[in-house]
Design an enzyme around this catalytic site. Structure first.
Site, short mmCIF file in Angstrom:
data_model
loop_
_atom_site.label_atom_id
_atom_site.label_comp_id
_atom_site.label_asym_id
_atom_site.label_seq_id
_atom_site.Cartn_x
_atom_site.Cartn_y
_atom_site.Cartn_z
N HIS A 263 -2.06 5.83 4.08
CA HIS A 263 -1.14 4.75 3.73
C HIS A 263 -0.52 5.01 2.34
O HIS A 263 0.70 5.00 2.19
CB HIS A 263 -1.92 3.43 3.73
CG HIS A 263 -1.09 2.22 3.44
ND1 HIS A 263 -0.60 1.40 4.43
CD2 HIS A 263 -0.63 1.70 2.28
CE1 HIS A 263 0.10 0.42 3.89
NE2 HIS A 263 0.10 0.58 2.58
N GLU A 264 -1.36 5.28 1.38
CA GLU A 264 -0.85 5.50 0.02
C GLU A 264 -0.06 6.81 -0.06
O GLU A 264 0.91 6.91 -0.81
CB GLU A 264 -1.99 5.48 -1.00
CG GLU A 264 -2.78 4.17 -1.05
CD GLU A 264 -1.92 2.92 -1.23
OE1 GLU A 264 -0.84 3.02 -1.82
OE2 GLU A 264 -2.34 1.84 -0.76
N HIS A 267 3.46 5.92 0.81
CA HIS A 267 4.21 5.38 -0.35
C HIS A 267 4.59 6.51 -1.30
O HIS A 267 5.70 6.56 -1.83
CB HIS A 267 3.34 4.36 -1.09
CG HIS A 267 3.24 3.01 -0.43
ND1 HIS A 267 4.35 2.25 -0.15
CD2 HIS A 267 2.16 2.29 -0.03
CE1 HIS A 267 3.95 1.10 0.42
NE2 HIS A 267 2.64 1.10 0.51
N GLU A 293 6.99 0.03 2.71
CA GLU A 293 5.89 -0.23 3.64
C GLU A 293 6.15 0.47 4.98
O GLU A 293 5.20 0.91 5.64
CB GLU A 293 5.74 -1.74 3.83
CG GLU A 293 4.42 -2.15 4.46
CD GLU A 293 3.21 -1.97 3.53
OE1 GLU A 293 3.38 -1.65 2.33
OE2 GLU A 293 2.08 -2.12 4.03
#
Lengths: 498, 498
Positions: A263-264, A267, A293
């Protein structure tokens, strides 16, 4: 150099603001990841000063005068010059409306409320947080009053996180989601339980970290431009171009760190891929929280919970945790990490029910800011709505209205960007698949370069040159639309006819 | 609040400057310790901007006007108020004399020269560094011209590192040192060799780090206010009060990290001990490089190379490295870590010969700035002087004139502070022993609290309230004087009569 001395001077002033923001970013990262606790007080002072200076430099008269003299219409709409003037003007017009005193009050109230939030959550004591929520809400009302009236008050708050998005648009999208997801959740529930018990056990954090590195390195993480560190609440930040920092919480009893790292990474790779010509300007980062997101969700879910991904990585994960996962075959693991099941906590929710958590918050936020709901009545309404949308009872406020820090932090209008991101992620993903074909096969071979490069050259490269809607339209050819996302969820997760 | 609105406003402006400097410190620390290499370019921009803003804020008209209106004579000399006005005025009067353009040129030249220094040193290629040294020297001449003529040109450069110290004073101290140390070195040399071969071998860096932690924790390092990290070139910095960061290089083939850790702890505990009432003002740090070095040397040498210290710690070190040190008794180890032997490299030199390295550099710096020596002639003169002072031949410039980065960095006038620190350390230490008695016995029991507290309450607490000379006089009752230092070296290290 642009050939226009006024534009060059504007760039110079903006570069200075950007440098201050990078310093502020580093102060923040360091505080969360490295700083000894004793440094808190000095760090609060330094962060406040740097933040204030960045604001002062941005709303300075000279910068305003340059914007007055420059016109985006002198340049091609798509050009760097037109985008720089257009986006800076929009940021500037917003920034000058809010008195520094109010910004200061909001920051202080937020800091106090966040300090109260932790203990209040630990003791499930909503009353302890209530005065802070009331104060935050009062300040948000004063903030809203700084701007021209909008169609809906909530528009003004939403604009800080998803620029130019209207509440009505979000409502339409979310109404569509709700209509389609509530029955889907019901169908899945009726189809019976999926075994995911083996995802809870003893998973050595150090081994998780090593596996996390293995995954993000395959994605494109390199030691000379990235860092991966440990924190309580995972986040990504970039205190300089070619310097992307992601953090993860390695919990000893489950494997969530693997998904949090992906997830990170999503980003991070978005910031990493912004066109270098936009660096050190207000155009040099991701365009909105929603689009950001969409990318974290792409790498976490569309990639990280796909069959292709686990075909490649599951044998490696089994090697890392042979005792726990040796007896579990790939299909069982795939189904477990994609298990749909209504639950209390947003951040632990699956791909489907997650959106219901968001819709609930989105609705409550509008009711709060329009004074249709008093903060003191939040727990009751929260619990009713959880029963209505997810069919579960909330045992205490710690696992209910107190679970997230956003409202304590004063952030109203932030939550919807999470589901907007989900929606956009699939729109973008479908376009990507039209161009590069069978991504599942690539992932099965551990190849992520084509995916990263397509996303980079179509989306990341644009930075903040265009509005979020324009950005999505340029990438996908259509406006934000929940259709593809709902189809994706249904195809992937609906019970198969026997 | 001081009760004087102008003084309060001055404090406010100075606090802002201090916050910017803390941000600059963090940018620096992070760059050396944490930042991925890719971040260099953005970091250079951010550091330059923050540094420039700190300077601009400090030399701002309003701050100058407040200093014009305020008088230190309205307050008791020893008071916070008088010190604040006095010290700020001195800093301000210096800062306004140097045009920002020159500061910028010096910074750029220094960055370029430092980039050239590494490769030049690696290839022992003095000619590659020469144009940079010439450029740095030229800029230093322009810098000197910003100030009123001094007794000696070198005074102006020295003042940046050891405020208000005169070249003539340093020369007198160093002449005394030279007179006493040259024969001492000869005596020791004639007394025969000390075995220190066991200090070179395989010493696991991780085990060194653990032992380093054990030592500095005994000294007063705590996790909630300190950090210890790994870097190539050890340093200490404090990006906020109660946030002290030391770094060490853990070399796998010797134990120098142990002494480096103690050295940096000494720098750190000085910053840590400054009176909290001085925080966020220009008074809130150590008073000069020389006094700072006196404290790093105190913890590294007066404590860390003492018999008492090793009586307590040597058995623990033997436990960490049983193979290497098991056969070596405490006395042999003590003698080895105190071995005096002329050598090529300053940073590896022992307590006695170290000063000759400094005196050599101090003399060459004066000759350079007074144009009595051309940079191109440096290697020849360096090698002659090494032969004269230490009786050793220099095989190549890498191990000669290119070994230190200071001149490449543009720092001229910095070196003498190292030996001034040595001299002052023993003056302070003798006063401490008068007050708290047999420190060797305390150290034998692993007790360092009394030492730390005496140094804290007599020296560290003062911060920059007084000049370095005033500070030393207040602590020791006398001016800087090499006598005690020479006696200490002779008593500790001169060959015992048979």
């Amino acid at each position: 150099m642009t050939g226009n001395p006024k534009l060059d001077r504007l760039k110079e002033l903006l570069a200075e603001v950007d440098d201050l923001r990078k310093a502020a970013t580093l102060l923040f990262w360091d505080q969360r990841v490295m700083m000894p606790a004793g440094g808190s007080e000095a760090r609060a002072d330094a962060s406040a000063t740097i933040g204030r200076l960045a604001h002062e430099k941005f709303v300075a008269k000279e910068l305003g005068a340059l914007l007055g003299d420059l016109s985006e219409d002198d340049y091609d709409y798509d050009s760097f010059e037109a985008s720089l003037i257009r986006v800076t003007r929009r940021d500037y017009d917003k920034a000058v409306r809010v008195p520094p005193e109010l910004t200061g009050e909001m920051r202080r109230a937020s800091a106090l409320a966040l300090s109260a939030w932790g203990p209040a959550k630990d003791r499930s004591d909503f009353a302890a947080l209530l005065p802070h929520l009331e104060r935050n809400l009062e300040l948000r009302h004063r903030y809203v009053d700084c701007f021209d009236p909008a169609d809906e008050t909530y528009d003004i708050l939403l604009d800080d996180y998803e620029p130019l998005m209207k509440t009505a648009e979000v409502r339409e999208i979310f109404d569509g989601l709700k209509r389609d997801l509530v029955p889907l959740i019901k169908e899945i529930g009726e189809a019976g339980d999926v075994d995911a018990a083996f995802l809870h056990g003893e998973f050595d954090p150090e081994a998780q970290r090593e596996f996390g590195y293995t995954v993000v390195r395959r994605f494109g993480f390199t030691d000379d431009e990235w860092r991966l560190d440990t924190t309580q609440h995972p986040f990504m930040c970039s205190p300089g171009e070619r310097d992307v920092r992601i953090t993860t919480n390695f919990r000893p009893h489950d494997l969530t760190s693997v998904f949090a790292s992906m997830h990170e990474f999503g980003h991070g790779v978005y910031e990493w891929g912004v066109d270098p010509s936009l660096h050190r300007t207000p155009l040099g980062s991701g365009v909105s929280l929603g689009v950001h997101e969409s990318q974290s969700r792409t790498w976490e879910n569309l990639i990280g919970r796909s069959r292709g991904f686990w075909r490649f990585f599951y044998p490696q994960l089994q090697d890392v945790f042979p005792e726990q996962l040796g007896p579990v075959d790939e299909e069982a693991f795939y189904r477990a990490v994609n298990k749909v099941h209504p639950s209390l906590i947003r951040i632990d929710a699956d791909e489907v029910t997650y959106n219901m958590h968001i819709i609930l918050r989105f609705e409550l936020e509008q009711e709060l800011i329009e004074s249709r709901l008093a903060p003191k009545d939040l727990p009751g309404v929260w619990n009713e709505r959880m029963d209505e949308y997810l069919g579960i009872g909330v045992p205490d406020d710690a696992r209910g209205v107190l679970q997230d820090m956003h409202w304590a932090g004063g952030s109203i209008g932030y939550f919807p960007t999470y589901s907007l991101g989900n929606v956009m992620s699939v729109q973008i993903w479908e376009r990507l698949k039209e161009d590069i074909g069978d991504v599942d096969e690539q992932m099965e071979h551990g190849e992520f370069g084509d995916i990263r490069e397509w996303l980079g050259s179509h989306l990341y490269v644009l930075g903040r040159k265009f509005t979020p809607q324009e950005t999505i339209e340029r990438v996908t050819g259509s406006r934000i639309d929940a259709g593809p996302y709902v189809r994706y969820l249904r195809e992937k997760l609906a019970p198969q006819p026997a």
